[in-house]
Design an enzyme around this catalytic site. Structure first.
Site, PDB file in Angstrom:
ATOM      1  CB  SER A  83      -0.944  -0.058   1.186  1.00 17.81           C
ATOM      2  OG  SER A  83      -2.078   0.702   0.908  1.00 17.81           O
ATOM      3  CE  LYS A  88      -0.013   5.296  -1.916  1.00 17.41           C
ATOM      4  NZ  LYS A  88      -1.045   4.654  -2.667  1.00 17.41           N
ATOM      5  CD1 TRP A 100      -8.094   3.593  -1.505  1.00 17.10           C
ATOM      6  CD2 TRP A 100      -9.756   4.746  -2.463  1.00 17.10           C
ATOM      7  NE1 TRP A 100      -7.958   4.900  -1.142  1.00 17.10           N
ATOM      8  CE2 TRP A 100      -8.964   5.647  -1.714  1.00 17.10           C
ATOM      9  CE3 TRP A 100     -10.865   5.254  -3.161  1.00 17.10           C
ATOM     10  CZ2 TRP A 100      -9.234   7.011  -1.628  1.00 17.10           C
ATOM     11  CZ3 TRP A 100     -11.131   6.626  -3.068  1.00 17.10           C
ATOM     12  CH2 TRP A 100     -10.327   7.481  -2.320  1.00 17.10           C
ATOM     13  CG  HIS A 149      -5.715  -2.434   0.834  1.00 21.10           C
ATOM     14  ND1 HIS A 149      -5.048  -1.997  -0.282  1.00 21.10           N
ATOM     15  CD2 HIS A 149      -5.183  -1.745   1.874  1.00 21.10           C
ATOM     16  CE1 HIS A 149      -4.163  -1.074   0.079  1.00 21.10           C
ATOM     17  NE2 HIS A 149      -4.217  -0.915   1.382  1.00 21.10           N
TER      18      HIS A 149
HETATM   19  C1  GCU Z   1      -5.181   4.967   1.964  1.00 19.71           C
HETATM   20  C2  GCU Z   1      -4.659   5.671   0.745  1.00 19.71           C
HETATM   21  C3  GCU Z   1      -3.954   4.701  -0.189  1.00 19.71           C
HETATM   22  C4  GCU Z   1      -2.914   3.928   0.564  1.00 19.71           C
HETATM   23  C5  GCU Z   1      -3.556   3.232   1.742  1.00 19.71           C
HETATM   24  C6  GCU Z   1      -2.614   2.436   2.636  1.00 19.71           C
HETATM   25  O1  GCU Z   1      -6.229   4.131   1.593  1.00 19.71           O
HETATM   26  O2  GCU Z   1      -5.736   6.330   0.130  1.00 19.71           O
HETATM   27  O3  GCU Z   1      -3.351   5.399  -1.251  1.00 19.71           O
HETATM   28  O4  GCU Z   1      -2.263   3.018  -0.274  1.00 19.71           O
HETATM   29  O5  GCU Z   1      -4.152   4.214   2.570  1.00 19.71           O
HETATM   30  O6  GCU Z   1      -1.438   2.771   2.746  1.00 19.71           O
HETATM   31  O7  GCU Z   1      -3.084   1.486   3.267  1.00 19.71           O
END
Ligand code: GCU
Length: 412
Positions: free
Chosen positions: A251, A255, A342, A393
């Site tokens: 997540s 990134k 998402w 997720h």
């Molecule tokens: C939020 C955010 C995402 C990210 C996520 C996470 O949902 O909007 O972009 O990846 O948190 O880090 O769990």
């Protein structure tokens, strides 16, 4: 064993679900399929989950220099285009790492020669960032096979936790050790707290006597810096093969993993799990989270300059296929989950397809297809790997098994 995996997995899923909820002021609640719907305050944009409503877009070409000159050979990519893209990501998206950052002093604080039922050597390692009063500390736990006679490949997990909070282990820890590899876990908040207005803390606080300038790092840049400092330690540890270090992040840390790998080619392979917007998912594809949401809800993850792309995704000089391609020719493995729209898993797949030409130019193998495979069907034959799981997720045990299969060719 299955039970232990199950427990770990639900713990991971809970942690990541909790982390998934952005503090959005305009939360419209889930749609009929349970996908989060948000209205971005500045642009009024509402999350889309309908393919027929994705406006057409065209991606910037990774193999054309900003001056219009085509990139026809590996040398031009490596010497000109790649550095240009890094500079663009620094100036416009993640920010530049300051030239002078504090030194990290590493020491082994504990060793257990018969950890994990005697199968592994466990070391706890602490890295003190700088020498100011109350200097932050990065805590790493490293496991290598007890029977290893040479340096082993290591998978580093930059995970949720840190700053006092526990850090989860990989659900395939036994498998990693049984294969003769090692793994290490660290908690990202040891490097930099994951909150707004905390630039006086962590490595950013220890570096800058002021908040970062518009083109300087946010927390993703700081977390990526932390990954590189952990690799500095690995370079000095004779149980670790410095040429075979893989990095995993989920997540926001997916990134981070992609950006860390763009900046540090000591990372031999990347596994970005459900990294979504500003990770592996194409920003130009209007699906799930957008640049507008990201800039609004998590401004401190990025350079201040990132704000200007809110509502202007199509004008960004970069997109996710380029972030992926910045790791080329090194292998990249990307995952998504059906219940995580998402993060736009299809947009991740399309970005990976669009990174393919760079891999091919460098003599490596792309995904091998531009058609989305069936769910739960690994694509691991090339140097770009893909797995779209049915489920949440999370980095599921199944994702991890597929990643081990993928990375095996490089760890042999
Ligand atoms: C939020 C955010 C995402 C990210 C996520 C996470 O949902 O909007 O972009 O990846 O948190 O880090 O769990």
């Amino acid at each position: 064993m299955v039970n232990a995996f199950g427990k770990l997995f639900s713990a991971l899923a809970l942690v990541s679900l909790a982390a998934q909820q952005p503090p959005a002021p305009a939360n419209l609640g889930p749609d009929a399929n349970g996908n989060p719907r948000r209205r971005a305050v500045k642009t009024g944009h509402v999350s889309n989950y309908d393919e027929s409503k994705v406006p057409p877009y065209s991606l910037p070409d990774p193999l054309v220099l900003a001056n219009g000159k085509p990139v026809r050979d590996a040398r031009t990519w490596t010497k000109e285009r790649r550095p240009e893209l890094i500079r663009t990501y620094e100036a416009e998206i993640f920010g530049r790492t300051p030239l002078r950052t504090p030194k990290v002093a590493w020491r082994v604080t504990e060793t257990d020669p018969s950890a994990r039922h005697g199968t592994a050597v466990m070391k706890r390692i602490a890295g003190t960032i700088g020498d100011g009063p109350g200097a932050p500390q990065i805590h790493v736990t490293l496991y290598t096979p007890a029977n290893a006679s040479t340096r082993v490949p290591v998978i580093l997990l930059m995970n949720f936790g840190g700053d006092g909070a526990p850090v989860a282990e990989p659900p395939v820890a036994d498998d990693i050790i049984a294969r003769g590899w090692g793994y290490a876990v660290a908690g990202y908040q040891d490097v930099q707290p994951d909150r707004i207005n905390a630039f006086d803390r962590g490595v950013i606080g220890a570096t800058n006597a002021r908040p970062p300038a518009a083109d300087e790092w946010g927390t993703i840049g700081a977390w990526a810096w932390g990954v590189s400092r952990i690799i500095d330690y690995f370079d000095t540890d004779h149980s670790v093969d410095p040429k075979r270090i893989a990095l995993h992040g989920h997540s926001r840390l997916g990134k981070t993993a992609l950006w860390a790998s763009a900046l540090d080619d000591r990372i031999a392979a990347v596994y970005a799990s459900c990294s979504g917007e500003m990770g592996a998912a194409l920003s130009r594809r209007d699906w799930g989270e957008t640049v507008d949401d990201m800039a609004q809800n998590f401004p401190y993850w990025f350079a201040g300059a990132f704000q200007k792309w809110s509502g202007r995704w199509n004008e960004m000089p970069v997109d996710a296929h380029m972030l992926i391609a910045l790791s080329a020719p090194r292998p990249v493995f990307i995952t998504g989950g059906t219940a995580d729209q998402w993060a736009d898993p299809v947009g991740e797949f399309l970005a990976e397809v669009a990174a393919g030409p760079v891999y091919r130019l460098l003599g490596r193998k792309d995904l091998g297809t531009s058609t989305l495979p069936q769910l739960d069907t690994p694509l691991v034959a090339g140097d770009l790997g893909w797995y779209y799981h049915t489920g949440p997720h999370a980095a599921t045990p199944e994702d991890w098994h597929v990643f081990l299969q993928f990375v095996e060719k490089y760890f042999r």
